[in-house]
Scaffold this active site. Structure first.
Site, mmCIF file in Angstrom:
data_model
loop_
_atom_site.group_PDB
_atom_site.id
_atom_site.type_symbol
_atom_site.label_atom_id
_atom_site.label_comp_id
_atom_site.label_asym_id
_atom_site.label_seq_id
_atom_site.Cartn_x
_atom_site.Cartn_y
_atom_site.Cartn_z
ATOM 1 N N GLU A 182 0.819 -1.217 0.000
ATOM 2 C CA GLU A 182 0.000 0.000 0.000
ATOM 3 C C GLU A 182 0.852 1.266 0.000
ATOM 4 O O GLU A 182 1.038 1.931 1.027
ATOM 5 C CB GLU A 182 -0.997 -0.072 1.156
ATOM 6 C CG GLU A 182 -1.887 -1.298 0.984
ATOM 7 C CD GLU A 182 -3.038 -1.398 1.966
ATOM 8 O OE1 GLU A 182 -3.176 -0.513 2.827
ATOM 9 O OE2 GLU A 182 -3.804 -2.379 1.866
ATOM 10 N N HIS A 385 -17.303 -11.254 5.519
ATOM 11 C CA HIS A 385 -16.046 -10.540 5.742
ATOM 12 C C HIS A 385 -15.190 -11.275 6.765
ATOM 13 O O HIS A 385 -15.658 -11.590 7.861
ATOM 14 C CB HIS A 385 -16.316 -9.109 6.217
ATOM 15 C CG HIS A 385 -15.067 -8.290 6.304
ATOM 16 N ND1 HIS A 385 -14.671 -7.622 7.437
ATOM 17 C CD2 HIS A 385 -14.094 -8.056 5.381
ATOM 18 C CE1 HIS A 385 -13.511 -7.011 7.201
ATOM 19 N NE2 HIS A 385 -13.147 -7.256 5.969
ATOM 20 N N GLU A 387 -11.776 -10.422 8.333
ATOM 21 C CA GLU A 387 -10.537 -9.708 8.642
ATOM 22 C C GLU A 387 -9.745 -10.602 9.592
ATOM 23 O O GLU A 387 -10.287 -11.054 10.605
ATOM 24 C CB GLU A 387 -10.844 -8.358 9.296
ATOM 25 C CG GLU A 387 -9.618 -7.600 9.790
ATOM 26 C CD GLU A 387 -8.576 -7.353 8.694
ATOM 27 O OE1 GLU A 387 -8.907 -6.688 7.707
ATOM 28 O OE2 GLU A 387 -7.427 -7.845 8.842
ATOM 29 N N GLU A 458 -4.818 -7.041 1.297
ATOM 30 C CA GLU A 458 -3.513 -7.210 1.969
ATOM 31 C C GLU A 458 -2.977 -8.638 1.814
ATOM 32 O O GLU A 458 -2.235 -9.138 2.658
ATOM 33 C CB GLU A 458 -3.593 -6.857 3.472
ATOM 34 C CG GLU A 458 -3.978 -5.431 3.757
ATOM 35 C CD GLU A 458 -5.485 -5.242 3.910
ATOM 36 O OE1 GLU A 458 -6.172 -6.219 4.261
ATOM 37 O OE2 GLU A 458 -5.976 -4.133 3.659
ATOM 38 N N GLU A 482 -9.721 3.533 0.047
ATOM 39 C CA GLU A 482 -9.829 3.729 1.497
ATOM 40 C C GLU A 482 -8.894 4.838 1.987
ATOM 41 O O GLU A 482 -9.213 5.555 2.931
ATOM 42 C CB GLU A 482 -9.540 2.423 2.238
ATOM 43 C CG GLU A 482 -8.167 1.840 1.946
ATOM 44 C CD GLU A 482 -7.824 0.605 2.789
ATOM 45 O OE1 GLU A 482 -8.476 0.363 3.798
ATOM 46 O OE2 GLU A 482 -6.882 -0.108 2.409
HETATM 47 C C1 NOJ Z 1 -8.300 -2.883 5.146
HETATM 48 C C2 NOJ Z 1 -9.111 -3.107 3.924
HETATM 49 O O1 NOJ Z 1 -8.423 -2.697 2.776
HETATM 50 C C3 NOJ Z 1 -10.427 -2.379 4.085
HETATM 51 O O2 NOJ Z 1 -11.179 -2.478 2.917
HETATM 52 C C4 NOJ Z 1 -11.154 -2.943 5.285
HETATM 53 O O3 NOJ Z 1 -12.320 -2.181 5.516
HETATM 54 C C5 NOJ Z 1 -10.296 -2.892 6.545
HETATM 55 N N1 NOJ Z 1 -9.006 -3.425 6.296
HETATM 56 C C6 NOJ Z 1 -10.928 -3.669 7.688
HETATM 57 O O4 NOJ Z 1 -10.913 -5.031 7.409
HETATM 58 CA CA CA Z 2 -6.057 -2.191 2.527
#
Ligand code: NOJ
Ligand code: CA
Length: 675
Positions: A182, A385, A387, A458, A482
């Site tokens: 990034e 989702h 994460e 990521e 973002e």
């Molecule tokens: C980074 C991601 O690129 C983004 O899209 C996401 O909302 C956040 N992480 C939280 O998972």
């Molecule tokens: Ca990201």
């Protein structure tokens, strides 16, 4: 039949296993030209039995003498003392069909040269190198055959070099620098490149090339390290404690190292050698995989209107999700992403707190069953989702349950994320090393088993694996939109999206998340989105993704339903892609024909400079008239001072028309051409 992949396949051996080793290896050059002879490869050994290659395009040497081979951990290297035992030459000509993509039919035509090498000492270790020479580039990979004296071993260095001309202009992002992929792009002379990611774009006056890799499985990511003007492969180590680059068990073949080449940088965008060098679809019937668009509880979290964590401000509530489902259903959007629905967000999740994520337990105010039932009733699906906070062991332990839940509830896609501070996973390995690459393959397979489409953030860079696993839809793996919500550097400058098509996008689709209409971001006084509204529309065409996010809040779209019509109309699956014009960092004009349709869509964007673009519509079918709706910047539009000013016009357009359009500073233009 649409999904019959191979339309024409001819593969025959012209001259295989020429068993006579040349008498004087160091003088012997093995040459092979691409099908139309536009590119040429030469491979040779020197007096020490070291292996080198050179590569030419348009009769110009674009890669001068460059070494091949490996150093091994605790073993003598695969670097020298080689002799050529035999050589094989094959020709391949085929056109295959993508189940979805930016281009339905892809030609895969190359000449292949394989060198069967053996070291002269008593161990007689063997290494094969396969070269595929295309008209638009070169791919080569190392094959470690099964053999007694080289079974399980560790690579300590890959010696592959890319000895390019010293005066090329390079476009790159730094590798192993703490924030994965990034970064904003830098443009320097090649001699000022440091340790960088691929695809690495290099531009001369009369040609452009891109160095990358294809089919990255069970090996470490290849970065590029510049040293005294030469570009060298640099494999990401296993971990800071263990600098080994890759653990290999023969028989094994490495990913392909690729060099795409064209006369101009715009032609690189429609080169498909990365896909061609991946194995064909391994998933069989993939009719369940369908490109689409999705809205979501996402931008409001980045704007701090809601939170991922539970509490008064929690975004992922049942009621809020139903609001998005209603909006999606009303406007024909396929999916609704819900972030922050599950346990694990309450602590410092972004700072290696990811061990707390639970991928099956919802927060109490999110009724998992009810939202999915409601979505199904309304004809949309929830995009799950995951994460992980880069705690991949925690994710691996829950994979089967997590993907079973998605399948059981009818969630057809999942967005995964691997946020972390730094480059080292909670389990100690490097984020882009072999350990993570192996994890990505496990996730892909699990998702495929459960018939789930993947959008990953990521993660590891794209190297064309979607050909083999067509459920790998899209990835972020660059600075996405973002950053415009919260980056302390002011977000992505207007030129960022004019660089991405010529760099990051050469690797594959990107989940950039376009579509912001409220560009001044009232809740983020220090930030704004650095584009005009018309440019946001154009990004749907310019930045290819089979899963496109429709990222703004429903209420912001409701205020501009006339402009929102473009987002509703624009396709996500294409018959063909044509780059009409462009220059890296300045502007691009992209035209794509919708698959199974005669409709075309055009997207044009500019950097911070206002610009006149002239579009030649000769890509349209001759003799047909298209109903064009043109979404352009208003004359007083400007990304800084007046980003939301747009004009919509209708007219007819035919092949042969050549029209001029004015783009505002940081602006763009989107055109739907409907039949
Ligand atoms: C980074 C991601 O690129 C983004 O899209 C996401 O909302 C956040 N992480 C939280 O998972
Ligand atoms: Ca990201």
């Amino acid at each position: 039949m649409r999904n019959t992949v191979v339309l024409l396949c001819v593969m025959f051996t012209l001259l295989s296993c020429q068993h006579q080793p040349p008498k004087e290896e160091h003088k012997m050059v093995y040459s092979i030209a691409s099908p139309s002879a536009s590119t040429q490869l030469e491979v040779f050994l020197d007096e020490q039995g070291q292996v080198f290659y050179e590569y030419s395009f348009d009769n110009k040497r674009i890669i001068s003498k460059s070494q091949l081979g490996f150093k091994l951990h605790s073993l003598s290297g695969l670097t020298r003392d080689f002799e050529v035992m035999s050589v094989a030459r094959n020709e391949h000509a085929e056109t295959w069909e993508q189940p979805w993509g930016e281009q339905r039919l892809i030609a895969n035509n190359y000449q292949q040269l394989t060198l069967f090498l053996q070291q002269k000492d008593e161990q007689h270790r063997r290494l094969n190198i396969e070269f595929r020479v295309f008209d638009d580039g070169l791919g080569f990979r190392y094959v470690f055959p099964e053999q007694p004296n080289l079974s399980s071993f560790e690579v300590s260095q890959e010696l592959t070099q890319f000895n390019v001309a010293k005066d090329l202009q390079a476009w790159w992002t730094p590798a192993q620098a703490g924030n994965q992929y990034e970064y904003l792009y830098q443009n320097t002379n090649v001699s000022d490149v440091d340790l960088v990611h691929t695809p690495l774009t290099l531009i001369a006056d009369d040609y452009a090339l891109s160095i990358h890799e294809a089919a990255l499985h069970d090996f470490s990511t290849m970065n590029i390290q510049q040293n005294e003007g030469t570009l060298n492969a640099s494999l990401v180590p296993w971990s800071p404690e263990n600098e080994v680059k890759a653990k290999v068990k023969a028989p094994f073949n490495t990913p392909w190292r690729t060099i795409s080449v064209a006369k101009t940088e715009t032609e690189l965008l429609t080169s498909y050698i990365t896909l061609n060098l991946n194995e064909p679809n391994k998933l069989g019937d993939v009719s369940w995989i369908k490109p689409g668009k999705f809205v979501g509880i996402w931008w409001e979290l980045h704007l701090e209107l809601g939170s991922w964590k539970q509490g008064d401000n929690h975004g992922a509530t049942t009621a809020n999700t139903k609001k998005y489902i209603d909006f999606a259903a009303k406007h024909g959007i396929d999916g609704v992403l819900v972030e922050g629905w599950n346990e694990g967000w309450d602590g410092e999740w972004f700072n290696h707190g990811g061990g707390a994520f639970n991928f099956t337990k919802a927060y109490p105010d999110y009724d998992l069953h009810e939202v999915n039932r409601y979505a199904q009733e309304k004809g949309v699906y929830i995009v799950g989702h995951h994460e992980t906070g880069s705690a991949i062991d925690n994710y691996d332990a829950q994979l089967a349950d997590a993907y079973s839940l998605l399948a059981e509830k009818g969630m057809k896609a999942v967005k995964s994320g691997y946020v972390e501070t730094g480059e080292i996973l909670t389990s100690g390995q490097y984020h882009h090393g072999q350990y993570f690459v192996q994890h990505v393959d496990r996730v892909t397979q699990m998702a495929a088993d459960k018939k789930i489409m993947l959008v990953a953030h990521e993660t590891i860079k794209d190297t064309g694996e979607r050909r083999t696993y067509p459920n790998l839809m899209s990835r972020e793996v660059a600075r996405g939109q973002e950053y415009d919500a919260w980056a302390t550097d002011g977000g992505n400058p207007p030129n960022h999206t004019t660089i991405l098509p010529f760099t990051r996008m050469l690797s594959g689709p990107m989940d950039f998340t376009p579509g912001v209409f409220e560009l001044s971001l009232p809740t983020r006084p220090n930030n704004q989105v650095n584009t005009t509204l018309a440019k946001q529309l154009a990004l749907y065409v310019v930045l290819y993704s089979p899963m496109q996010m429709v990222s703004d809040l429903p209420e912001n779209y409701e205020k501009h339903l006339d402009a929102f019509q473009f987002i509703k109309d624009v396709a996500v699956d294409w018959e063909t892609t044509q780059i009409v014009d462009g220059k890296i960092g300045e502007f691009i004009v992209t035209a794509r024909q919708q698959r199974d349709s005669e409709n075309w869509f055009v997207g044009t964007i500019t950097n911070e400079q206002p610009r006149q673009v002239s579009i030649d519509f000769s890509f349209l079918e001759a003799g047909k008239t298209y109903q064009a709706r043109i979404y352009r910047d208003a004359v007083d539009a400007n990304y800084k001072t007046n980003p939301g000013a747009y004009v919509i016009e209708e007219r007819t357009i035919q092949a042969g028309d050549k029209l001029e359009f004015a783009l505002a500073a940081g602006g763009g233009l989107a055109i739907s051409l409907l039949r």
